[in-house]
Scaffold this motif. Structure first.
Motif, mmCIF file in Angstrom:
data_model
loop_
_atom_site.group_PDB
_atom_site.id
_atom_site.type_symbol
_atom_site.label_atom_id
_atom_site.label_comp_id
_atom_site.label_asym_id
_atom_site.label_seq_id
_atom_site.Cartn_x
_atom_site.Cartn_y
_atom_site.Cartn_z
ATOM 1 N N TRP A 48 -6.910 -16.582 34.870
ATOM 2 C CA TRP A 48 -7.879 -17.671 34.986
ATOM 3 C C TRP A 48 -7.714 -18.412 36.314
ATOM 4 O O TRP A 48 -8.694 -18.744 36.975
ATOM 5 C CB TRP A 48 -7.732 -18.627 33.797
ATOM 6 C CG TRP A 48 -8.761 -19.698 33.804
ATOM 7 C CD1 TRP A 48 -8.566 -21.032 33.865
ATOM 8 C CD2 TRP A 48 -10.186 -19.521 33.759
ATOM 9 N NE1 TRP A 48 -9.750 -21.700 33.872
ATOM 10 C CE2 TRP A 48 -10.758 -20.799 33.807
ATOM 11 C CE3 TRP A 48 -11.013 -18.394 33.699
ATOM 12 C CZ2 TRP A 48 -12.139 -21.006 33.783
ATOM 13 C CZ3 TRP A 48 -12.386 -18.594 33.683
ATOM 14 C CH2 TRP A 48 -12.929 -19.881 33.720
ATOM 15 N N GLY A 84 -8.815 -12.804 22.733
ATOM 16 C CA GLY A 84 -8.449 -13.513 23.960
ATOM 17 C C GLY A 84 -6.955 -13.638 24.185
ATOM 18 O O GLY A 84 -6.520 -14.431 25.005
ATOM 19 N N ASN A 85 -6.166 -12.848 23.501
ATOM 20 C CA ASN A 85 -4.721 -12.884 23.729
ATOM 21 C C ASN A 85 -4.335 -11.673 24.575
ATOM 22 O O ASN A 85 -4.314 -10.556 24.090
ATOM 23 C CB ASN A 85 -4.001 -12.874 22.382
ATOM 24 C CG ASN A 85 -2.507 -12.786 22.547
ATOM 25 O OD1 ASN A 85 -1.996 -12.983 23.643
ATOM 26 N ND2 ASN A 85 -1.814 -12.480 21.472
ATOM 27 N N TYR A 86 -4.063 -11.899 25.846
ATOM 28 C CA TYR A 86 -3.801 -10.769 26.742
ATOM 29 C C TYR A 86 -2.309 -10.506 26.916
ATOM 30 O O TYR A 86 -1.910 -9.783 27.802
ATOM 31 C CB TYR A 86 -4.422 -11.023 28.121
ATOM 32 C CG TYR A 86 -5.887 -11.368 28.065
ATOM 33 C CD1 TYR A 86 -6.708 -10.836 27.092
ATOM 34 C CD2 TYR A 86 -6.437 -12.240 28.990
ATOM 35 C CE1 TYR A 86 -8.043 -11.163 27.032
ATOM 36 C CE2 TYR A 86 -7.776 -12.565 28.933
ATOM 37 C CZ TYR A 86 -8.571 -12.033 27.954
ATOM 38 O OH TYR A 86 -9.886 -12.354 27.883
ATOM 39 N N TYR A 137 -3.360 -14.709 30.443
ATOM 40 C CA TYR A 137 -4.634 -15.433 30.462
ATOM 41 C C TYR A 137 -4.645 -16.498 31.561
ATOM 42 O O TYR A 137 -5.565 -16.559 32.371
ATOM 43 C CB TYR A 137 -4.848 -16.075 29.094
ATOM 44 C CG TYR A 137 -6.064 -16.944 29.012
ATOM 45 C CD1 TYR A 137 -7.316 -16.380 28.826
ATOM 46 C CD2 TYR A 137 -5.960 -18.329 29.130
ATOM 47 C CE1 TYR A 137 -8.436 -17.169 28.751
ATOM 48 C CE2 TYR A 137 -7.075 -19.129 29.060
ATOM 49 C CZ TYR A 137 -8.319 -18.543 28.869
ATOM 50 O OH TYR A 137 -9.434 -19.321 28.808
ATOM 51 N N THR A 138 -3.584 -17.322 31.622
ATOM 52 C CA THR A 138 -3.588 -18.390 32.629
ATOM 53 C C THR A 138 -3.504 -17.803 34.026
ATOM 54 O O THR A 138 -4.136 -18.302 34.962
ATOM 55 C CB THR A 138 -2.406 -19.344 32.426
ATOM 56 O OG1 THR A 138 -1.235 -18.562 32.302
ATOM 57 C CG2 THR A 138 -2.568 -20.196 31.202
#
Lengths: 471, 399
Positions: free
Chosen positions: A235, A218-220, A231-232
């Protein structure tokens, strides 16, 4: 059945792996230099006077190490045998790399090519140090000669020109340095065997491996534009897209089910034919044309005061609201036009699909029995035939959701809605590759999962279907 | 796509509508082919310095690289015959006629020079832009479908005909072929990036492989089939991967890696994305056809697989492919206009239907910019849908 579901779920893993390799391959072949972009983000750039050239390239090397770009690209590489390995010249930026390639092809060793290019870099920036004491023509000659120095095929004539310049302007020591540099160059030319490919095995310590393992947990990475975590960014964008798709889905179902029922009830009547013709017309209207027309006519008072119904798409959306329903409450009015644009095509399509299912379903025996019993025809349609025919519609809708993403991309761009599509589009135009390829991966993940769900639902709703292995 | 659209329009058919659709397609094709002769600021025929010359033809030939281009001083033409639209799509009007509508008063010398569909914010004629846009749309639509048809036919035929265990091959021969393919790929791709002189090695690899393969035939150990190649699995897997990324997203990601925008990039990318629908259809057709009696009898009289595929299976499968070609063309045209609407892919200075529509978003008062290009796209799309539907009915395919 269970076996089929398990097999299908496992089968998506290789697909996703291939997609990830594709996305990674695209991400490393994008134009532009990632490292200098990252440095510029920290305020370090060559254009800045306070940063000296040597200091800049030191920081460049550090950044390369920090981002892990000095590792080999993939598990295996195939390249010409004389070609430097990735780690050997990872500290050279993309622009200079092309020059080094040319120098290497002119039989110059990697070390001296690197030294040479580094030397030229310094001289290029010397141009700005020249004060007014030198004539304009000299400055012009200097600039031209230095820029041509990067090409190996120009080395011969350039050397002559530089020696000439050095004789003309003897009090500029830089020229002597550079002629010296030039004279050294061809001396260490080596003959290379450069028509044969070489295969290298790099093991697990490579960029792709690092990228994909970070992706799985989950670390993009961070955005190359504003250093925010990808990620943020994704999202916050995904909420908008989900909201749009959900609204347009509800809207199109609310419209298309009654239309389809009417159409099937009066099959082959003028009403049916009109509905068909109109859905054909709507289906052929490009989404972006429809959106443009709606914006031009209904969001401004250019044509008439009465047509200025909807808010203009140009204004921004604040991101203070968090939940999907918070967004919905705040921006409902502004989302009406986009939702209409997205759903028109779906309405046209769903109407036809549901109509066809209804007609197929009403030819079945139970429908005939109900008819023979004298049950109300409308009641039969609504209570019996419609629920039965929804089976295939549900699967079509579920598998169609990922395809709707493409439609929302254009609409988000046109209406300035900060969703996934718009994020993708703006990241491409602003060369924010980390975001682009993270979105690409996520989208294909979502697509594959929705296809899987559609497949499973179809099997669950249709108990008559059997799969290989089921007895 | 094809399945959906056909399902959608099975109802809407009448000979009259079909005739109109065919005419619309024909007219757009003609406009696309001779756009230069329809909208141009150079005269078709003119008397220049005492001679009669053909400036548009001259421009066409010089663009093709056949002759050296000639520049004309426009004020010294003695007499001219202008094309129907006496403007080029990229011809700017610096002072007059900026953003004038078709119904507004225009500052023109005669009715011949009227901007019948108005001009945009740079003073470019909208009608000339539409004509130029037709060329781009037709070029992208036809060429990309042609390429994806070729690719789709090839992979679909292989996958469908041989299946997962139909193509038995000797392990050594297979390894050799893979090696040759990789070498060929290497000598084909690297020269484009690195050094064109390496391209000769590509030819060398091809020649050597042909020679070695022809020798291998006579060595029994390398001709005896030992393993079967899962061609069908490979093809379906590639299709599945392509299907798992929404089209527009993968196209955008692909376009991003090209430094310079060009119409050829768009054509290549659309054909790379578009072939699976052909491959799937051909595969399904071939799976059915290969069990038919005539194929079995062709096999029994000892025809080779290639002969059977090309001479007997392919013509039978083609009929169903033709009908989805029309849908594919409309899809490609829609994609192209979407891309140029987003300002990606096609160079910004090229006027196309999509780029005109995106200009319309900037100037709300110019309704003609929003209406006409969009209507052109709409007309082409709906005509191709109707034509495709008709072909479908005629070929009587399952879809």
């Amino acid at each position: 059945m269970l076996r089929h579901i398990v097999i299908r779920s496992v089968m998506i893993i290789p697909t996703l792996l291939i997609v990830s390799i594709l996305a990674f391959a695209l991400s490393i072949s994008t134009p532009g230099d990632e490292i200098s972009q990252a440095l510029a983000l920290e305020g370090v750039s060559l254009k800045d006077d306070r940063v000296s050239v040597a200091n800049y390239y030191k920081q460049y090397e550090q950044k390369v190490k920090q981002l892990g770009k000095d590792k080999p690209i993939f598990y295996v590489t195939i390249q010409p045998s004389h070609y430097p390995l990735h780690k050997e010249w990872s500290d050279v930026n993309t622009y200079n790399r092309d020059n080094i390639k040319l120098l290497i092809q002119a039989n110059i060793s990697l070390e001296s090519a690197k030294k040479y290019i580094a030397g030229i870099r310094i001289f290029e920036n010397k141009y700005f140090d020249f004060k007014d004491e030198l004539s304009l023509s000299f400055k012009r000659d200097w600039k031209q000669s230095i820029s041509q120095l990067r090409k190996p095929e120009q080395l011969g004539p350039i050397r002559k020109q530089l020696i000439y310049l050095a004789n003309e302007y003897q009090d500029t020591p830089q020229i002597d340095d550079i002629t010296e540099l030039l004279l050294q160059i061809p001396a260490d030319g080596i003959h290379r065997n450069w028509h044969l490919p070489a295969l290298h095995w790099h093991g697990l310590d490579n960029q792709y491996h690092a990228w994909i393992s970070a992706f799985i947990i989950g670390n993009y990475g961070t955005s190359m534009l504003d250093a925010k975590p990808v990620y943020t960014k994704i999202w916050t964008a995904i909420k908008w897209t989900a909201l749009l798709i959900l609204m347009s889905l509800i809207f199109s179902l609310v419209i298309s089910i009654p239309l389809a029922t009417l159409s099937a009830y009066y099959a082959n009547s003028p009403l049916d034919r009109w509905i068909s013709a109109i859905s054909l017309a709507i289906y052929s209207v490009p989404v972006f044309w429809m959106a443009t027309l709606l914006i031009v006519y209904f969001t401004t008072d250019t044509y008439s005061k009465w047509l200025d119904i909807f808010p203009s798409p140009a204004s921004f959306y604040s991101e203070s609201e968090t939940g999907v329903f918070g967004l919905l409450a705040k921006y409902f009015g502004r989302l009406i036009l986009p939702v209409i644009c997205i759903s028109l095509k779906d309405i046209a399509y769903l109407t036809r699909v549901i109509r066809a299912d209804l007609i197929k379903e009403s030819a079945k025996e139970y429908a005939t029995t109900l008819k023979a019993k004298g049950v109300n025809k409308w009641g039969t349609m609504w209570k019996h035939i419609l629920p039965n025919s929804m089976i295939s519609t549900v699967t079509i809708i579920i598998s169609g959701i990922p395809l709707a993403l493409a439609g929302t991309l254009i609409i988000e761009v046109i209406f300035n809605i900060p969703g996934m599509g718009r994020l993708m589009y703006s990241s491409i135009t602003q060369s924010d590759w980390n975001v682009v390829y993270a979105i690409l991966m996520l989208i294909s993940l979502v697509t594959v999962i929705f296809f899987l769900i559609g497949d499973i639902l179809y099997a669950l709703l249709n108990p008559r279907i059997t799969y290989k292995g089921d007895e | 796509m094809s399945k959906n659209t056909t399902l959608l329009y099975r109802q809407v058919q009448s000979p009259k509508v079909l005739k109109v659709a065919k005419w619309v397609i024909g007219i757009f094709l003609v406009i696309g082919l001779c756009s230069r002769f329809i909208a141009n600021d150079l005269p078709l025929i003119a008397k220049y310095e005492g001679y009669i010359c053909f400036p548009v033809g001259n421009e066409l030939l010089s663009d093709m690289g056949l002759i050296k281009g000639k520049t004309y001083n426009k004020s010294t033409f003695e007499w001219t015959v202008m094309p129907p639209v006496p403007y080029s799509s990229d011809q700017l009007n610096s002072k007059v006629n900026i953003s004038v509508g078709p119904l507004d008063n225009q500052e023109i010398s005669s009715l011949r020079y009227r901007h019948w569909l108005g001009t945009d914010h740079l003073g470019r004629d909208v009608l000339a832009g539409l004509v130029h846009g037709t060329t781009i749309a037709m070029k992208v639509g036809l060429l990309s479908v042609f390429f994806s048809l070729l690719l789709g036919l090839y992979l679909g035929l292989l996958g469908g005909y041989f299946g997962d265990d139909g193509w038995k091959i000797n392990l050594f021969a297979l390894l050799f072929i893979i090696l040759i393919k990789l070498m060929g790929l290497y000598y084909f791709i690297y020269p484009i990036v690195l050094d064109p002189s390496l391209l000769y090695y590509f030819l060398l690899v091809v020649i050597v492989s042909v020679l070695v393969l022809s020798v291998l035939r006579y060595i029994p150990a390398t001709t005896k089939p030992s393993i079967s190649l899962p061609l069908d699995l490979i093809t379906t897997k590639i299709i599945e991967v392509l299907k798992s990324i929404p089209n527009l997203f993968i196209i955008l990601a692909l376009i991003a890696i090209f430094d310079k925008p060009s119409i050829w990039n768009v054509i290549i990318i659309i054909s790379l994305i578009g072939w699976p629908k052909f491959a799937r259809l051909v595969r399904a057709e071939i799976l059915q056809i290969k069990n038919l009696e005539y194929i079995q009898s062709a096999k029994s009289i000892g025809l080779s697989d290639i002969q059977i595929i090309i001479k007997h299976a392919l013509p039978n499968a083609l009929t169903s492919v033709i009908s989805i070609t029309a849908f594919a063309i409309s899809g490609a045209i829609l994609l192209e206009s979407t891309l140029s609407f987003l300002g990606l892919g096609i160079p910004l200075e090229e006027v196309s239907w999509g780029s005109m529509l995106s200009d319309a978003r900037a100037s709300f008062s110019s309704w003609w910019l929003a209406v006409f290009p969009g209507f052109a796209i709409f007309l082409v799309l709906i005509s191709f849908y109707i034509l495709g539907n008709q072909l479908n009915e005629k070929m009587n395919t399952r879809y």
